[in-house]
Structure formats: C-alpha cells, structure tokens
Design a protein around this motif. Structure first.
Motif, PDB file in Angstrom:
ATOM      1  N   PHE A   1      15.750  42.189  48.858  1.00  0.00           N
ATOM      2  CA  PHE A   1      15.444  42.995  47.762  1.00  0.00           C
ATOM      3  C   PHE A   1      16.402  44.367  47.657  1.00  0.00           C
ATOM      4  O   PHE A   1      16.029  44.978  48.587  1.00  0.00           O
ATOM      5  CB  PHE A   1      13.976  43.231  47.463  1.00  0.00           C
TER       6      PHE A   1
ATOM      7  N   TYR B   1      17.508  50.921  27.773  1.00  0.00           N
ATOM      8  CA  TYR B   1      17.557  49.975  28.598  1.00  0.00           C
ATOM      9  C   TYR B   1      16.685  50.358  29.873  1.00  0.00           C
ATOM     10  O   TYR B   1      16.175  49.569  30.847  1.00  0.00           O
ATOM     11  CB  TYR B   1      18.686  49.854  29.295  1.00  0.00           C
ATOM     12  N   ASP B   2      16.250  51.626  29.976  1.00  0.00           N
ATOM     13  CA  ASP B   2      15.763  52.123  31.015  1.00  0.00           C
ATOM     14  C   ASP B   2      14.280  52.244  30.559  1.00  0.00           C
ATOM     15  O   ASP B   2      13.353  52.865  31.672  1.00  0.00           O
ATOM     16  CB  ASP B   2      16.167  53.687  31.382  1.00  0.00           C
ATOM     17  N   TRP B   3      13.657  51.976  29.491  1.00  0.00           N
ATOM     18  CA  TRP B   3      12.119  51.948  29.074  1.00  0.00           C
ATOM     19  C   TRP B   3      11.773  50.359  28.959  1.00  0.00           C
ATOM     20  O   TRP B   3      10.342  50.110  29.247  1.00  0.00           O
ATOM     21  CB  TRP B   3      12.020  52.702  27.950  1.00  0.00           C
ATOM     22  N   CYS B   4      12.673  49.652  28.715  1.00  0.00           N
ATOM     23  CA  CYS B   4      12.219  48.290  28.560  1.00  0.00           C
ATOM     24  C   CYS B   4      11.506  47.567  29.374  1.00  0.00           C
ATOM     25  O   CYS B   4      11.688  47.717  30.695  1.00  0.00           O
ATOM     26  CB  CYS B   4      13.370  47.270  28.214  1.00  0.00           C
ATOM     27  N   ILE B   5      10.214  46.970  29.601  1.00  0.00           N
ATOM     28  CA  ILE B   5       9.553  46.512  30.416  1.00  0.00           C
ATOM     29  C   ILE B   5       9.875  44.929  30.461  1.00  0.00           C
ATOM     30  O   ILE B   5       9.326  44.103  31.446  1.00  0.00           O
ATOM     31  CB  ILE B   5       7.933  46.601  30.343  1.00  0.00           C
TER      32      ILE B   5
ATOM     33  N   ALA C   1      19.275  37.809  35.011  1.00  0.00           N
ATOM     34  CA  ALA C   1      19.898  38.197  36.258  1.00  0.00           C
ATOM     35  C   ALA C   1      20.431  39.645  36.391  1.00  0.00           C
ATOM     36  O   ALA C   1      20.834  40.120  35.181  1.00  0.00           O
ATOM     37  CB  ALA C   1      20.753  37.129  36.983  1.00  0.00           C
TER      38      ALA C   1
ATOM     39  N   THR D   1      18.702  48.138  42.457  1.00  0.00           N
ATOM     40  CA  THR D   1      19.147  47.414  41.163  1.00  0.00           C
ATOM     41  C   THR D   1      17.753  48.000  40.375  1.00  0.00           C
ATOM     42  O   THR D   1      17.849  47.714  38.835  1.00  0.00           O
ATOM     43  CB  THR D   1      18.852  45.877  41.469  1.00  0.00           C
ATOM     44  N   LEU D   2      16.897  48.437  40.680  1.00  0.00           N
ATOM     45  CA  LEU D   2      15.491  48.610  39.820  1.00  0.00           C
ATOM     46  C   LEU D   2      15.931  50.117  39.177  1.00  0.00           C
ATOM     47  O   LEU D   2      14.985  50.774  38.757  1.00  0.00           O
ATOM     48  CB  LEU D   2      14.277  48.659  40.327  1.00  0.00           C
ATOM     49  N   GLY D   3      16.948  51.089  39.804  1.00  0.00           N
ATOM     50  CA  GLY D   3      17.023  52.414  39.403  1.00  0.00           C
ATOM     51  C   GLY D   3      16.641  53.431  40.411  1.00  0.00           C
ATOM     52  O   GLY D   3      16.439  54.715  39.903  1.00  0.00           O
TER      53      GLY D   3
ATOM     54  N   PHE E   1      12.738  55.333  37.993  1.00  0.00           N
ATOM     55  CA  PHE E   1      11.451  55.326  38.042  1.00  0.00           C
ATOM     56  C   PHE E   1      10.608  56.252  37.081  1.00  0.00           C
ATOM     57  O   PHE E   1       9.674  56.102  36.556  1.00  0.00           O
ATOM     58  CB  PHE E   1      10.760  54.969  39.381  1.00  0.00           C
TER      59      PHE E   1
ATOM     60  N   PRO F   1      20.928  47.470  33.327  1.00  0.00           N
ATOM     61  CA  PRO F   1      20.054  46.647  34.757  1.00  0.00           C
ATOM     62  C   PRO F   1      19.521  45.426  34.109  1.00  0.00           C
ATOM     63  O   PRO F   1      19.678  45.017  33.197  1.00  0.00           O
ATOM     64  CB  PRO F   1      18.824  47.847  34.659  1.00  0.00           C
ATOM     65  N   VAL F   2      19.059  44.771  35.478  1.00  0.00           N
ATOM     66  CA  VAL F   2      18.379  43.457  35.243  1.00  0.00           C
ATOM     67  C   VAL F   2      17.085  43.606  34.538  1.00  0.00           C
ATOM     68  O   VAL F   2      16.354  44.529  34.677  1.00  0.00           O
ATOM     69  CB  VAL F   2      18.267  42.926  36.847  1.00  0.00           C
ATOM     70  N   GLY F   3      16.520  42.295  34.067  1.00  0.00           N
ATOM     71  CA  GLY F   3      15.221  42.154  33.412  1.00  0.00           C
ATOM     72  C   GLY F   3      15.083  43.144  32.155  1.00  0.00           C
ATOM     73  O   GLY F   3      13.641  43.238  31.938  1.00  0.00           O
ATOM     74  N   VAL F   4      16.148  43.629  31.448  1.00  0.00           N
ATOM     75  CA  VAL F   4      15.807  44.265  30.357  1.00  0.00           C
ATOM     76  C   VAL F   4      16.600  43.463  28.854  1.00  0.00           C
ATOM     77  O   VAL F   4      17.557  42.691  29.110  1.00  0.00           O
ATOM     78  CB  VAL F   4      16.210  45.881  30.146  1.00  0.00           C
TER      79      VAL F   4
END
Lengths: 350, 406
Positions: free
Chosen positions: A35, A190-194, A213, A39-41, A46, A247-250
């Motif tokens: 991991f 994009y930095d707030w989307c869960i 991805a 990638t999560l910033g 955070f 980022p990933v996941g948004v």
C-alpha cells in the motif's frame, strides 16, 4: 474464572492458540504491505479542509501539494491554479444535431484536455448513433464503429454533463463534495469526495465517472503537452476543480473546461469539432451566440420531464427560418371555454 | 466500572468455551472472515477496480447485501411489537435475540458500506460537512447508527441486569424499546428512499419500494430468527417455547404474502404499461438486447419464495422438516430479490440506454463472505454469552462451569 483448571499445559495451549490467531490475522492483512500511502494524499491531504472553507493560504498550500503530487506521479512540472468564476457569467451549451457527424473527436479532445485516466479510460462524452425517426435515447447505439461517418440512416447525439440548474447529483452527496458554481458549472472537490458513488446513481444523463483505480496517464503525453505550452511561452497548468490529475476512489465529471472557459476560451470539445456543431457561451449576455440560438432555434433538452433544467440544449437546423418576411396564416379559435355553475339547479343554464 | 470490565472479560473468555461443534463453527467463521479481510486488503491496495463494478453498474454486491441486512436489522421489531404492544408473553424472553440480531446486522451493514466506499479514509468528512437534511444518505447514517446505539443499549442493559441479579428498571429500557420500534421502520424506509428518490432511475422510482422493503424484511428477518431459535433449541439447554415459533410463523406468512403481492403489483404496472421505463424490468425478467444474466436469479427467487409460501399455507408448516427449509428458502429468495433483483437491474440499462452487465469478481465475493462470517461470528458470540446470563447460570456471584453448557 472458568471451571477449567489453570494448569501449565492449558496455559501453553491457549498461548499457542493466541499466537496462531494473531499470525493468521497479520497474514490476512499482508497485501497492505504494497500500500502506497501517498496515493491517498498523505497527512496533509487527510487534514485538508473543504474547498469552500479553505483560506487563501490553505489553497496555496493545497496547490503546492498538487504540484508535487503531479511531479511524483508523472515526473512533470506543472503550475496548479484555482480559477474562480466570473461575475455576470452563466455558461450554456447548444449542440446542433443537424451538423454533428458522430466522429467522436470531441470525446478524445476532452480526455486529452482534462487529463482523464487512460487505463481504465474515462470519457466524459458519449456519442449515440440514433436511428432516424426517434429521439428515444434507449434506441441509440453506443458502440458504433464505422470506417467513415456519418451514416446516412442515422443521426448522432453526443451526451455529456448537462450542468443542470436543479441537479439531482449534488442533492444526494452526503458530504457536499459536489456543488454548482455561480457560473452554472457543477464541480467536484476531488479531495473531499468519499467515493460513495451516490451521485453516479442519481445522474439521469450518466455524466459522472468514478476512479476505480489510481488514474494513469502516460508521462510522454504530459511532457508533450508541457513542451507545446512552453513553445507558446506558457506553462503547463492544471486546475483544482477541473483538469488536475485525480486521486483514486473519487468521482469526476465534465466541467465545461472551466479552466479554459473562465478565461475566455472555448471548451476543448467545441474547439476540435470539425463541423461547428457545438456552440458555447454566456447566456446572460444577450448578444452571445448561445443567447441567439436559444431565442431563434427550437431547442430542446433531454429528459425535460425530470425537472433538472439542463444548461445543455439540442437543436436541429430549421428549414424555414422564422424571420419577419415569413408569411402569416389565419389563426383558428381553440376550444370554447365552458363555464360551470356549481350549486345551480340542474337543467337551468345561466 | 471494575465489575463491568470483569463482566466483559468473562464474556470474552466464555465465547471461547463450548462443544466441539461450537468450536468448529467458530473456527470456520474466523477462517472465512480472515479470507474476507485478506480480499479487502487487496481491494484497499488496488482500488474498487478489484470489483466487478463499473461506471455503468456503479453499485453491486456490497450495496445489495447492505440493503438486505438493513431489512434483517429492522425485523427485530417483529418480536418486540407483539411483546410490548400486544403483551404476548411467549415471545418475551426472545426479544433479546431479535435485538442481538439487529446489532449484528447493523454492524454488517456498516462493514458493507465501508467496503463500498472509494475513500473510507475520508469518512470523517461526514462530521465536517454533513449534507443534512438534503441528502437521504445522511438520514441513513443517522438512523442506522442510532438504531445500533438503541439496540446496544437495550440488550446491554437487560443482560447487565441479569448478570447483576437485578430486576431491570422499566424506565431505563421501556421508552427505548418503543423508540426502537419506530426507529426500525425508519431504517428500512429511509434505505428505500435512497433508491426511490432518484428520478433518473425509473425502476426504483416507485412509491411501492418502501412498503416492499418492509414486507420482505419482516419475512426474511423473523425467518432467520426462527432458524436461530431452532439451533438454540437443538444445541443448548435453553428451551424455546413452541408458541413463540408459531407466533413468528404467523408474522412470516403475512409478511411474505404481502411481499409477493407487492412484487406482483410492480410486475403488473411495468409490463402492462410497457413504456420505455420498463426496460429494467424486461432485462430482469426476460433479458434485454441479448443480455440476460439476471433472468435465472429472479426466477430462482420467485420459485424459492413461492415454495416457502406454499409450505406456510399448507398443513406441513407445523413440521420442522418443512418449516425450516421454507424459512431458509425465503431468506435466500428475498436476498436475491433485493440484491440481484433490485439494486443491480436499477442500473441496467444505463440512463443512456446502454445494456451493460455486472459480474462480481472473486475478490469482491470473498469480501462479502468475509463480512457475513464476521457478522455471524459476532451474532454467535452475542447469543452464546447471553443464554447463560439470561438463564441465571452466569452472574456476578456465580462461577459458570464449562460443562453445564453442552
């Protein structure tokens, strides 16, 4: 406490069981070794505030973080900006279905301009090949593949975010990570989307995309873009609410290229269109081309019955333009109005 | 406070004690849960690309299971209402099992939501900009967590009192019981509103969705409890009153009948009107555009539910050999109906008319099994610990011997 005697043997046995359990737990989590927290910033990502709560300094720090993130991921120097909406501007798009030939150049220009992920590829624009004689988009073909376009028996209908005035997607977001800007563009932080994808389920135009991805963009493409910008004496820019690498996941979506349009340029999809089917501009300016189109053409919107009030209009060229020289016809009366007299006794019309 | 930690400690120790069969069951669940955890770790690294979800079908097995389990959780009230509203004494001691099921089911719901989120690391954003009351999802966050808290309080208080050999003070739990009754309806109604409020998804945009959710939940939940009670009856000294099983059977029969009726209403409206809005229903029941992955699923569900209904209306219902399989069939049938039969077809075709199918990946399936195993593990432990406490075998003054529980 329990009835089992606490002998040395039992103690050893439970010890072994505990160790085995812990071992199994740790080895189950082994994939996390690969991991990459970046990638999560990282910690700064955070702790970052919501877009609307950031002070100028917060934004500066965030933009710097975006620049270093792009450098880390793609080894390219970019300048990150946060271009604000302009007062007195509300953007509207109009698309001439009589002109569109279905070449899909807009689809690819958009991916280039907005730095979408290439693998898996994310496209904001879907072009439907529609049989003549219907406007039911469920009859459209999404996957037409012809050596040359257009096909005689079809017309083409590109669909992208309609930037609704009453968007169902922003309503459902549990954390206000998506909203409509004063100039009518619906954006995503994009930095707030869960990453719950409720907005994707809510959109009636299938305009939202999710980064399943970590997005990938070939470095060479970004370098080529940078070289092209530098040849014009500019830097390669990315924008907070639009085309910075995601980022990933948004979730992400079309922003009418706000980093271009807020500075007076046209969206990338419009610029590349070979037949001039796409028109864009400020609806609050009555002299703009889109204002004229909305006034003179018979425009329509998709799924009007849903009450989303799109800012994206379609129209066909009219064979008989309505001008002052047009002959006028005698009008016939409509249905005569019936006057009802409640409570009056029957058979005695007043 | 010290007594409380001692209580928890004893409960924890107790959950490791039991027959060979019990230990095997616990080991089995632990292994499956760990396999699921491993799959989830892979998903955390690779992103949701490790699932079969796409931009076309953006919710899959996770949300399907979530929806089903919200129903299971809500069903706890089907034991509570007869006891506290209609003063039915047969079910009195069993209420707590319903509430323990609610605790386990809501916990599973939360795990499924965590698994489905693209960025679970940003969960705190919910506390910082909570889009309430506009987003139905925020309502769901409130009602689910509230329901979990309510049930934890009720069960925890009753068990704690029994442990201390004290009579529970009514003021400390009766108001919460009545609150929990309303709350249970709210969790499944709000969850139905998540879907039915979306104008762009005609398949879900139906007023009958919330009643359907409740009816199917009040069939599947009690059916699961019946199976649990049969297991408790068979493997523990705890004697489940026969009348309780009969009351539950009545509830299940009515709920399943209403559920089948509402499904019929949906099918009629969709197919008789046969507008373009019926595209999802066509895809579900007979396939569309040459794609029919869900067709066998929905017909299996209908067959299972019909079988259960026939048994429940026949004289065989009194015999466990028929009653138990009917309950099992109904649980599976309703699970399919809510997952493969409701969540997935809502996305097919897409709002732009593309027929794009969803096939879950192995990794995603393993995560689901893992969460189910973890939930069942939790439920088993809760039941395991509760039985001796309620029957007065384990109290603060009584040492509980392992061999009294076989």
């Amino acid at each position: 406490m329990l009835a089992r005697p606490s002998t040395r043997r039992n103690f050893l046995r439970s010890g072994v069981q505990v160790v085995a359990g812990m071992g199994a737990f740790v080895s189950a989590l082994k994939p996390l070794a690969d991991f990459d927290v970046d990638t999560l910033g990282g910690v700064e990502g955070f702790l970052q505030k919501h877009y609307k709560e950031m002070s100028a300094d917060d934004m500066k720090a965030s933009l710097a973080r975006i620049e270093s993130d792009v450098k880390r991921r793609f080894d390219v120097d970019v300048v990150a900006r946060d271009i604000k909406p302009v007062d007195g501007v509300e953007f509207v798009y109009a698309l001439n279905l009589s002109r569109c030939v279905g070449c899909r150049k807009c689809v690819h220009a958009c991916v280039q301009e907005n730095n979408q992920s290439r693998s898996p590829e994310i496209q904001y624009i879907r072009v439907l090949e529609m049989p003549k004689g219907t406007l039911d988009i469920e009859k459209g073909n999404h996957h037409y593949d012809r050596p040359t376009v257009p096909d005689e028996d079809h017309f083409y209908m590109p669909i992208q975010c309609h930037q609704c005035d009453d968007p169902p997607c922003t309503k459902v977001c549990p954390v206000e990570a998506t909203w409509t800007e004063p100039d009518g563009i619906t954006v995503v932080d994009y930095d707030w989307c869960i990453g719950c994808r409720y907005c994707e389920a809510a959109c009636p135009y299938w305009a939202r995309r999710f980064n399943f991805a970590e997005p990938t963009i070939p470095k060479e493409e970004l370098i080529a873009k940078k070289d092209a910008a530098e040849a014009k004496g500019e830097q390669l820019e990315v924008n907070y609410l639009s085309n910075r690498p995601r980022p990933v996941g948004v979730v992400e979506k079309c922003t009418f290229c706000l980093h271009r349009t807020r500075e007076g340029k046209m969206p990338a999809c419009l610029e590349v269109c070979p037949v001039g089917a796409r028109k864009f501009g400020n609806i609050l300016d009555s002299t703009s081309e889109v204002a004229q189109i909305l006034k003179t053409k018979r425009v329509f919107v998709l799924k009007e019955e849903l009450g989303t009030n799109p800012r994206f209009f379609y129209y066909f060229d009219e064979r008989y333009p309505q001008d002052s020289s047009q002959k006028s016809f005698e009008g016939m009366p409509g249905m005569p109005e019936i006057t009802r007299t409640h409570g009056a006794s029957k058979g005695e019309p007043k | 406070m010290r007594e409380y930690t001692r209580f928890l400690q004893r409960c924890f120790r107790l959950s490791f004690v039991g027959t060979k069969l019990y230990k095997f069951w616990m080991l089995f669940l632990s292994v499956v849960a760990l396999i699921g955890l491993n799959a989830w770790a892979k998903q955390a690294v690779g992103g949701l690309a490790t699932t079969g979800m796409t931009d076309q079908v953006s919710w899959g097995l996770y949300i399907a299971n979530f929806t089903f389990l919200v129903g299971m959780a809500a069903a706890a009230v089907m034991l509570v209402i007869p006891v506290y509203v209609y003063k039915n004494k047969d079910l009195h001691d069993l209420v707590i099992f319903g509430e323990l099921l609610a605790v386990a089911a809501v916990t599973m719901c939360l795990m499924f939501i965590m698994a489905d989120m693209g960025r679970p690391d940003r969960g705190l954003h919910l506390f910082m900009r909570f889009n309430w009351p506009i987003s139905v999802l925020t309502w769901d966050v409130i009602v689910l967590n509230g329901y979990l808290a309510l049930n934890l309080h009720i069960c925890g208080y009753l068990i704690w009192c029994a442990y201390n050999e004290r009579k529970p003070g009514k003021a400390f739990y009766i108001p919460f019981v009545f609150l929990a009754i309303f709350w249970a309806f709210s969790i499944h109604t709000v969850t139905a509103f998540l879907y039915s409020g979306l104008g762009g998804r005609p398949f879900w945009n139906s007023a009958v969705l919330a009643p359907r959710f409740l009816a199917s939940a009040f069939a599947a939940g009690p059916a699961f409890l019946v199976l649990t009670l049969l297991v408790i009856n068979r493997f523990t000294k705890y004697d489940v009153p026969r009348a309780a099983l009969q009351t539950l059977r009545g509830i299940i029969t009515v709920a399943l009948t209403i559920n089948m009726f509402l499904l019929g209403c949906e099918v009629f409206t969709e197919f008789y009107t046969d507008s373009t809005h019926a595209a999802s229903a066509h895809y579900l029941f007979e396939g569309l555009g040459g794609k029919h992955a869900l067709v066998p699923w929905i017909w299996t569900a209908i067959a299972l539910n019909t079988f259960a209904l026939v048994v429940l209306y026949s004289p065989f219902k009194r015999r466990v050999v028929f009653y138990a399989p009917a309950c099992g069939a109904m649980i599976v049938g309703i699970w399919i109906e809510k997952g493969m039969g409701l969540i997935v077809p809502g996305f097919i075709p897409t709002p732009l008319g593309e027929v794009f199918e969803y096939v879950p990946t192995l990794n995603e399936t393993l995560v689901c099994f893992g969460i189910w195993a973890a939930g069942l593990l939790l439920f088993t432990i809760l039941v395991r610990v509760t039985i001796p406490v309620l029957s007065g075998e384990l109290t603060k003054n009584k040492l509980y011997s392992t061999d009294s529980f076989s």
